[in-house]
Scaffold this motif. Structure first.
Motif, PDB file in Angstrom:
ATOM      1  N   GLN A  65      -6.788  11.501   1.546  1.00  0.00           N
ATOM      2  CA  GLN A  65      -7.021   9.225   0.931  1.00  0.00           C
ATOM      3  C   GLN A  65      -8.116   9.781   1.391  1.00  0.00           C
ATOM      4  OE1 GLN A  65      -5.961   6.216   1.277  1.00  0.00           O
ATOM      5  NE2 GLN A  65      -3.787   6.826   0.664  1.00  0.00           N
ATOM      6  N   ILE A  98      -9.203   5.305  -0.343  1.00  0.00           N
ATOM      7  CA  ILE A  98      -8.844   5.414  -1.931  1.00  0.00           C
ATOM      8  C   ILE A  98      -7.681   6.696  -1.447  1.00  0.00           C
ATOM      9  CG2 ILE A  98      -9.334   6.133  -3.813  1.00  0.00           C
ATOM     10  CD1 ILE A  98     -11.850   4.829  -3.064  1.00  0.00           C
ATOM     11  N   ASN A  99      -6.478   6.585  -3.016  1.00  0.00           N
ATOM     12  CA  ASN A  99      -5.736   7.925  -2.645  1.00  0.00           C
ATOM     13  C   ASN A  99      -6.586   7.973  -4.337  1.00  0.00           C
ATOM     14  OD1 ASN A  99      -3.698   9.888  -3.192  1.00  0.00           O
ATOM     15  ND2 ASN A  99      -2.120   8.798  -3.576  1.00  0.00           N
ATOM     16  N   THR A 100      -7.074   9.657  -3.350  1.00  0.00           N
ATOM     17  CA  THR A 100      -7.685   9.916  -4.177  1.00  0.00           C
ATOM     18  C   THR A 100      -6.819  11.810  -5.392  1.00  0.00           C
ATOM     19  OG1 THR A 100      -8.837  12.005  -2.242  1.00  0.00           O
ATOM     20  CG2 THR A 100      -9.558  10.007  -3.333  1.00  0.00           C
ATOM     21  N   LEU A 139      -7.083   3.148 -10.921  1.00  0.00           N
ATOM     22  CA  LEU A 139      -6.166   2.715 -10.052  1.00  0.00           C
ATOM     23  C   LEU A 139      -4.997   1.220 -10.121  1.00  0.00           C
ATOM     24  CD1 LEU A 139      -8.292   4.137  -6.985  1.00  0.00           C
ATOM     25  CD2 LEU A 139      -6.628   5.378  -8.016  1.00  0.00           C
ATOM     26  N   ILE A 169     -12.457   1.205   3.176  1.00  0.00           N
ATOM     27  CA  ILE A 169     -11.826   0.859   1.874  1.00  0.00           C
ATOM     28  C   ILE A 169     -11.169   2.293   2.229  1.00  0.00           C
ATOM     29  CG2 ILE A 169     -11.801   0.790  -0.639  1.00  0.00           C
ATOM     30  CD1 ILE A 169     -14.233  -0.528  -0.264  1.00  0.00           C
ATOM     31  N   LYS A 203      -3.238   1.984  -4.631  1.00  0.00           N
ATOM     32  CA  LYS A 203      -3.093   3.139  -4.534  1.00  0.00           C
ATOM     33  C   LYS A 203      -4.453   2.831  -4.078  1.00  0.00           C
ATOM     34  CE  LYS A 203      -0.525   5.883  -7.549  1.00  0.00           C
ATOM     35  NZ  LYS A 203       0.193   6.750  -6.252  1.00  0.00           N
ATOM     36  N   PHE A 204      -5.074   1.351  -3.889  1.00  0.00           N
ATOM     37  CA  PHE A 204      -6.054   1.194  -2.578  1.00  0.00           C
ATOM     38  C   PHE A 204      -5.816   0.076  -1.513  1.00  0.00           C
ATOM     39  CE2 PHE A 204      -7.303  -0.854  -6.514  1.00  0.00           C
ATOM     40  CZ  PHE A 204      -7.451  -2.082  -6.416  1.00  0.00           C
ATOM     41  N   LYS A 205      -6.862   0.333  -1.061  1.00  0.00           N
ATOM     42  CA  LYS A 205      -6.910  -0.964   0.684  1.00  0.00           C
ATOM     43  C   LYS A 205      -8.264  -0.505   0.738  1.00  0.00           C
ATOM     44  CE  LYS A 205      -3.295  -2.689   1.553  1.00  0.00           C
ATOM     45  NZ  LYS A 205      -2.856  -4.128   1.080  1.00  0.00           N
ATOM     46  N   TYR A 206      -8.517  -2.642   1.445  1.00  0.00           N
ATOM     47  CA  TYR A 206      -9.471  -2.876   1.931  1.00  0.00           C
ATOM     48  C   TYR A 206      -8.783  -3.601   3.311  1.00  0.00           C
ATOM     49  CZ  TYR A 206      -9.855  -5.729  -1.889  1.00  0.00           C
ATOM     50  OH  TYR A 206      -9.141  -7.169  -2.265  1.00  0.00           O
ATOM     51  N   LEU A 240     -12.536  -1.058  -8.701  1.00  0.00           N
ATOM     52  CA  LEU A 240     -12.252   0.344  -8.389  1.00  0.00           C
ATOM     53  C   LEU A 240     -10.870   0.856  -9.222  1.00  0.00           C
ATOM     54  CD1 LEU A 240     -10.804   0.350  -4.492  1.00  0.00           C
ATOM     55  CD2 LEU A 240     -12.625   1.539  -5.478  1.00  0.00           C
ATOM     56  N   TRP A 267       0.635  -0.979   0.299  1.00  0.00           N
ATOM     57  CA  TRP A 267       0.189   0.101  -0.028  1.00  0.00           C
ATOM     58  C   TRP A 267       0.761   1.236   0.041  1.00  0.00           C
ATOM     59  CZ3 TRP A 267      -3.214   1.593   4.668  1.00  0.00           C
ATOM     60  CH2 TRP A 267      -4.182   2.759   4.574  1.00  0.00           C
TER      61      TRP A 267
END
Length: 543
Positions: free
Chosen positions: A305, A361-363, A343, A359, A347-350, A337, A299
């Protein structure tokens, strides 16, 4: 290695002068063993795929037994019957032949010189040879695949080796029949699957061709009660029994690979969940150390985020758990995603946390962030068909690690508010309810409760002992700016019913008039919703 069928049996030396007199449509039936009929009550002793050999001596004088013999043997899964007439019966009765033709149950007439014990011995010898061939083939599959397994080879190599041994295409599927790996060239026609075997409607297409169940072997890959997926072997050149053996052996080994990987993954997931829980509880001592540790879990924790919380609001615990596990194990969230937000996985993790999926999310590179996140959230609700009610709460952006706990609370609060305001599955953004952020900052909660009691107290007391229709009616009226006609349509009730409810609301002290009093009513209603959401959140935190 081929199946031993009735047709194969007739090629044996002892059956040279035997002839099929009825039930020829069953010549393909498999034969595993043979036995002599030496007692009248033979049924408790026969086994499926047996071939019965007899003179009919035990029953030839019993008309009822003769009438029942063929239907009962067919019902028990016996492959056929070989009858040597002449000594006790002049010929095979026509009634038996009629029954055998109707049931596709082969009846073979043996010549006078037939040695019944010798025939049984011949069949046992060919059955034993077949059994030894099966064992040898199974051992070959096991040894080849186990060797690769012990060398640490990955599943694609195991699959290709299996395909080479069987000279047949091998396909690995997940539990939802999505193709994970396949042997052969990537340019080969694609497999598509619709339906499920459990519902009896699985359809398998190879390119444009619809395959029948005779075209492939489909074997589950299990470890204990856990289903990891399926192994499909395409039947080619008429092979079938060897593929079944190979599928069984390979499925066991692939299941062990999955289980080993799963155990490692579960251990890593446990560390990851603990790590993320500490972040959301504000237990970060060194932001830089935390960011570096996040990389260990794949990650890239870059900011800003946004946190999404996905939660199931109904359904029994077993169904909820199954849904969460399948969504995460099958990486369905990843697909949504990656497709909707463009992405990459870093760039994301849950994680699964407190009966929900959280969840991150890198925005930073998202265009039209709010619209894109809402659209992705809607797709997440649709990612796996279910009758359960789902909700997704979306936070504001967190600009640093230290702001993540606040964003998590926002997402959970928004989720609780959405569950109170909306009946079906929903997405709910914190930005949609900016009033709640103001309510949260109010220091005098007692004053706020008194205001709600003054404006809605009698209505809330009434709803405790009634259906709750009036509170829902008030919500819809406020959303429709007191337009009774539109509100009636949304609630699927007659306009006169709506007028009656409005009168009842007024009787309970609810001021439904345009102007400053309407503003107070809106504020009081949403203050009540916020209070209920807070109570729900605090109760869950206490648990």
């Amino acid at each position: 290695m081929a199946l031993v069928t009735i047709e194969n049996i007739l090629q044996l030396e002892g059956f040279q002068n035997a002839k099929v007199v009825a039930g020829a449509a069953g010549m393909h039936l498999m034969v595993n063993n043979a036995m002599l009929m030496e007692v009248p009550d033979i049924f408790p002793y026969v086994e499926k795929n047996n071939l019965l050999i007899t003179t009919l001596f035990p029953v030839y004088e019993d008309e009822k037994a003769m009438e029942e013999l063929i239907p009962r043997l067919s019902e028990l899964g016996v492959s056929g019957i070989c009858i040597k007439p002449f000594r006790y019966i002049g010929g095979i009765p026509e009634r038996m032949k009629e029954q055998a033709d109707a049931l596709s149950f082969p009846v073979i007439e043996l010549p006078k010189e037939a040695n019944l014990s010798g025939l049984v011995t011949e069949i046992l010898e060919i059955s034993l040879k077949k059994h030894m061939d099966v064992l040898n083939f199974r051992n070959n599959v096991h040894d080849r695949l186990m060797g690769l397994f012990l060398e640490g080879r990955e599943i694609p190599e195991l699959l290709q080796s299996l395909a080479d041994i069987c000279q047949s295409e091998a396909v690995l599927l997940d539990a939802s029949y999505k193709v994970l790996h396949r042997s052969g060239e990537a340019c080969n026609p694609c497999y598509t699957f619709t339906g499920t075997p459990e519902r009896g409607v699985l359809k398998v297409h190879l390119g444009e061709k619809l395959l029948s169940e005779e075209d492939y072997i489909l074997h589950p890959i299990r470890a204990g009660a856990r289903l990891f997926g399926y192994l499909l072997l395409l039947k080619e050149n008429g092979k079938s029994d060897s593929l079944q053996v190979a599928a069984e052996e390979a499925s066991l080994l692939i299941a062990s690979v999955y289980f080993k990987n799963y155990a490692v993954m579960e251990k890593e997931r446990s560390f990851q969940d603990s790590f993320i829980r500490d972040i959301l509880q504000g237990k970060v001592t060194s932001p830089m150390e935390t960011i570096n540790k996040a990389r260990y879990f794949g990650w890239n924790m870059e900011f800003p985020q946004v946190i999404l919380v996905l939660k199931i609001f109904d359904g029994d615990e077993k169904k909820k758990k199954t849904y969460y596990e399948e969504v995460m194990d099958e990486k369905i969230i990843d697909g949504v995603l990656e497709r909707e937000l463009r992405l990459t996985g870093k760039k994301f993790k849950y994680v699964y946390l407190d009966d929900s999926i959280v969840i991150f999310i890198n925005t930073i590179f998202l265009e039209k962030r709010e619209e894109a996140l809402k659209n992705a959230a809607e797709k997440l609700l649709q990612m796996k068909k279910t009758e359960m009610r789902l909700g997704i709460g979306i936070s504001e952006e967190a600009l640093s690690i230290l702001e993540l706990p606040s964003s998590y609370r926002q997402a959970k609060m928004t989720l609780e508010i959405g569950s109170l305001l909306k009946e079906n599955s929903f997405t709910s953004s914190y930005r949609d309810y900016e009033m709640f952020s103001l309510l949260r900052e109010m220091k005098d909660k007692v004053l706020l409760e008194a205001f709600v009691e003054k404006k809605l107290g009698r209505l809330l007391l009434h709803e405790k002992t009634h259906s709750g229709d009036l509170l829902k009616t008030l919500q819809v009226l406020l959303e429709e700016n007191l337009n009774a006609k539109n509100a009636a349509k949304r609630l699927f009730i007659h306009y006169n019913t709506m007028r009656h409810r409005i009168e009842k609301l007024k009787e309970l002290g609810v001021e439904l008039e345009q102007g400053f009093s309407l503003g107070e009513l809106v504020f009081a209603y949403y203050a009540y919703i916020w209070q209920e959401a807070e109570k729900s959140r605090e109760l869950k935190e206490d648990l």
